[in-house]
Design a protein around this motif. Structure first.
Motif, PDB file in Angstrom:
ATOM      1  N   UNK A 219       0.824  -1.206   0.000  1.00 58.87           N
ATOM      2  CA  UNK A 219       0.000   0.000   0.000  1.00 58.87           C
ATOM      3  C   UNK A 219       0.861   1.260   0.000  1.00 58.87           C
ATOM      4  N   UNK A 220       2.005   1.207   0.709  1.00 55.36           N
ATOM      5  CA  UNK A 220       2.862   2.385   0.767  1.00 55.36           C
ATOM      6  C   UNK A 220       3.539   2.630  -0.580  1.00 55.36           C
TER       7      UNK A 220
ATOM      8  N   UNK B  14       2.309   1.728  -3.450  1.00 59.80           N
ATOM      9  CA  UNK B  14       1.268   2.202  -4.373  1.00 59.80           C
ATOM     10  C   UNK B  14       1.038   3.703  -4.205  1.00 59.80           C
ATOM     11  N   UNK B  15       1.114   4.141  -2.966  1.00 61.29           N
ATOM     12  CA  UNK B  15       0.958   5.567  -2.678  1.00 61.29           C
ATOM     13  C   UNK B  15       2.059   6.362  -3.385  1.00 61.29           C
TER      14      UNK B  15
ATOM     15  N   UNK C 221       3.690   5.314  -6.036  1.00 58.01           N
ATOM     16  CA  UNK C 221       3.468   5.181  -7.475  1.00 58.01           C
ATOM     17  C   UNK C 221       2.404   6.172  -7.939  1.00 58.01           C
ATOM     18  N   UNK C 222       1.414   6.421  -7.071  1.00 62.29           N
ATOM     19  CA  UNK C 222       0.326   7.326  -7.440  1.00 62.29           C
ATOM     20  C   UNK C 222       0.851   8.733  -7.718  1.00 62.29           C
TER      21      UNK C 222
END
Lengths: 290, 453
Positions: free
Chosen positions: B275-276, B278-279, B281-282
């Motif tokens: 999740x971190x 992905x954050x 990557x966002x």
């Protein structure tokens, strides 16, 4: 935030949740039968991971074969530690028993630090990088294997508890040890064996986790905190609760990491636990039979 | 439940009426037994409390006595003509940081043996250096008592340590109070030299400067890549180390007009990092500057690979230069850039490396080389001081100027400013075939940046 990211986080959370459930299963089983909160649970997991590491690097086998060795070894270690340290303290207060497990945890951690140092070891196996791609979503093969195996293990554990003679005696001892003893259940033996089975669960979790994470003497504490939350959330002593709690905690933690500011992600699972306990003080499936 | 019960007795438990009857009987038995035990328990408690008081008295007395010993034996007024100069090292020799403690000790030992072999400290009539190690067991709260013991019982003239910033901060405080010069070898917390202490000097850099040199490198990196690097992703573990570093990174990035598109902190012991990442990557950064310990650095590299996310990494040292990290990530780590503290381009460092390999059979790490440097600084200070008087050594340290072959670290000179801080510059290394190759600054580089991740 793109939708695919949210799905990815949820999927990863689900996979991690399966592993949490497997670790929590052993914890909840031991709690259910003996009302012991086993703080050394994480260290048993660490030992299982070390067994996997040394077997895999020593013999060049797949880590999953280590299950065949790790399960009986963890069972014996669990039984041994129970008989040596906890059995004499069974008549003492709950606090004493908890302190005994904390002591065992410190002992195991430091003896491993002494022999294996604090270095990080990872298994470099070919398939640890394999992954399954589903329209932009990625699941790594070891995660999938861990998830699948924990479902299988938990269902077979459930079956054993529900339909075998041993399972029935175990549930009887868990519900009321004195009454079970009166009607002829060998409560002592049940306690020893259930501690062994609770530890043996980690003999499966260890080899499944070793290719995903790294092995170091303090790795147990990374997982055992989540497992405690799972057990409390799902209801102390409830196996189904551990399964549902595991998935919930895994998903909430992962989505929390994505949406909550800073590193407050893990807070989400604790919040979930607090809210659940406010609404259902004995956990999601607490109070029901396991 | 009911089907297939093996015996009548066991099925009986499930019959509620029977169960109630059984538990009532047991309850009555328990009440009787507990009444008996309660009386015995009260007697025991009273006895215990008497014993407890006696034990507390003994502990308090011995504690008082030990404080007297420590305060009354402060090592002022040591003899002028000495044969042995004692150097104390506050190091984690056991516990999780033991590997770092061991290499630090080896670095100090190697330098001390060299000084002794070449005739000792000339200005002190050839006095030899003796190394005394105090073990913190990797626990910062033990560092104070270890430092006190080294000073009062070990009678050391100089101190060094302590790898963990928290341990360094605590043990150097003892040093300042007892007026024993303390040279910080490897820890980098900013506050170490910001306390106005007179007896504390720092060979290593400050964590603020890690950010400074990392951001400075970005300019060079953009030139090498031939494209603009303006979108920066920060990724740091959420304890003191990561937070401090992120503050420094933000300060220097903003000064130079970079855009921070992702600012992600995470708990170092997280079992899952998707999740971190992905954050991160966002935000779609051009380059990320992660600050991690070895375990989470391994997890970061694995997670990036799993999610198929390719982005150039400029790490902040710590986990990224750790030997177990390099081993663990293997080919996945290829091409990662990171802050580093030494370079084989320095001739003195190469010479030290050979000697180290000859003596211990392994390559030195950053701890070994920085501690080696620290011991050379100490030897030079003793030479200049011409005495083991603490004030004279302090004076010599504040005037010290090391150049030429005595400088092993990648910088021209070692010199402490008025705060006792050495003007340190960090280098950037790249992981290539599992080892670190210095790529920046060009003066100290042993290779060019080969490819971008």
């Amino acid at each position: 935030m793109r939708f695919v990211f949210i799905l990815q986080a949820a999927l990863t959370g689900l996979m991690t949740g399966g592993v949490y459930a497997l670790i929590a299963a052993g914890l909840t089983l031991i709690f259910g039968v003996m009302k012991i909160i086993n703080f050394a649970h994480g260290e048993f997991l660490m030992i299982a991971m070390f067994i996997t590491f040394f077997l895999t690097t020593g013999l060049g086998l797949l880590p999953y074969f280590a299950i065949l060795v790790a399960v009986p070894m963890l069972f014996l270690i669990g039984v041994g530690i129970f008989v040596i340290t906890l059995k004499p303290a069974m008549k003492a207060s709950d606090l004493t028993k908890v302190l005994v497990t904390v002591g065992v945890s410190l002992f195991l951690q430091n003896i491993c630090l002494y022999f294996f140092t604090g270095n990080f070891r990872t298994l470099d196996v070919s398939y640890s990088q394999h992954k399954v791609t589903l329209g932009g979503l990625v699941i790594s093969f070891p995660h999938l294997a861990a998830f699948g195996s924990s479902i299988i293990v938990l269902s077979s554990l459930h079956w054993i508890l529900r339909y075998t003679d041993f399972g029935r005696s175990l549930r009887a001892a868990s519900e009321n040890a004195s009454a079970a003893f009166l009607v002829g259940v060998n409560v002592d033996r049940i306690q020893i064996i259930s501690f062994g089975i609770g530890s043996a669960c980690l003999g499966i979790a260890g080899p499944l986790l070793a290719p995903i994470y790294y092995t170091t003497p303090t790795i147990g504490s990374h997982f055992v905190m989540a497992a405690f939350i799972v057990v409390v959330l799902g209801g102390m002593g409830s196996l189904n609760g551990a399964l549902i709690g595991g998935f919930l905690v895994g998903m909430v933690e992962s989505l929390g990491g994505l949406f909550m500011p800073g590193s407050m992600g893990p807070l989400a699972s604790v919040l979930l636990m607090i809210v659940t306990l406010l609404l259902r003080p004995r956990g999601l499936l607490g109070g029901k039979r396991c | 439940m009911r089907n297939g019960s093996p015996s009548f007795l066991k099925s009986i438990i499930l019959n509620t009426a029977w169960r109630r009857a059984a538990t009532t009987v047991i309850d009555i038995a328990i009440i009787f037994r507990e009444h008996y035990h309660l009386r015995r328990y009260c007697v025991m408690e009273i006895r215990k409390s008497c014993v407890g008081k006696r034990v507390i008295c003994v502990i308090a007395a011995s504690f008082l006595a030990s404080t007297f010993v420590i305060t009354w034996t402060s090592p002022l007024g040591a003899a002028e003509h000495v044969k042995v100069v004692k150097v104390g090292a506050v190091l984690p020799m056991t516990g999780p940081l033991a590997p770092f403690g061991e290499t630090s000790k080896r670095g100090l030992q190697l330098a001390a043996e060299e000084v002794n072999a070449s005739g000792g400290i000339n200005s002190l009539g050839g006095a030899v250096i003796e190394l005394v190690i105090g073990d913190t067991q990797s626990q910062p709260d033990k560092a104070v008592s270890v430092a006190e013991q080294l000073i009062s019982e070990g009678k050391v003239h100089l101190l060094t340590g302590a790898i963990q910033s928290a341990a360094t901060i605590a043990s150097s405080q003892v040093s300042e109070r007892m007026k024993i010069p303390y040279i910080i070898a490897t820890s980098t917390a900013d506050q170490q030299t910001e306390r106005g202490f007179k007896f504390v000097f720092q060979v290593s850099g400050k964590s603020d400067w890690i950010g400074r040199d990392q951001v400075e490198f970005l300019d060079y990196f953009a030139k090498v890549l031939g494209k603009k690097l303006s979108r920066i992703g920060l990724f740091y573990e959420d304890s003191e180390y990561g937070q401090t570093l992120a503050r420094a990174q933000k300060k220097y990035l903003q000064q130079k007009g970079y855009q921070i598109v992702a600012d992600v902190s995470y708990p170092a012991r997280t079992p899952e990092m998707d999740s971190f990442v992905l954050k991160l990557k966002a935000g779609n950064p051009d380059v990320i500057l992660p600050a991690s310990y070895p375990g989470d650095a391994i997890l970061l590299v694995k997670t990036l690979n799993k999610l198929g996310y390719k982005v150039p990494i400029v790490g902040s040292g710590a986990g990224f230069v750790d030997t177990s990290f390099l081993l663990a990530v293997g080919p996945l780590g290829e091409g990662i850039l990171t802050i580093d503290v030494w370079s084989q381009a320095v001739p003195a460092a190469r010479a030290m490396m050979e000697k180290y390999k000859g003596k211990y059979g392994t390559e030195p790490d950053a701890q070994a080389i920085t501690n080696y440097q620290t011991m050379l600084v100490m030897a030079e200070a003793l030479q200049q001081a011409r005495s083991v008087d603490n004030e004279a050594i302090r004076k010599a340290l504040s005037d010290i100027m090391l150049t030429g072959p005595k400088v092993v670290l990648p910088m021209e000179k070692i010199r402490f400013d008025e705060k006792g801080q050495n003007g340190f510059r960090f280098t950037i290394s790249q992981i290539r075939h599992g080892t670190l190759v210095t790529v920046w600054p060009e003066k100290f580089s042993t290779g060019k940046i080969t490819f971008a991740r």
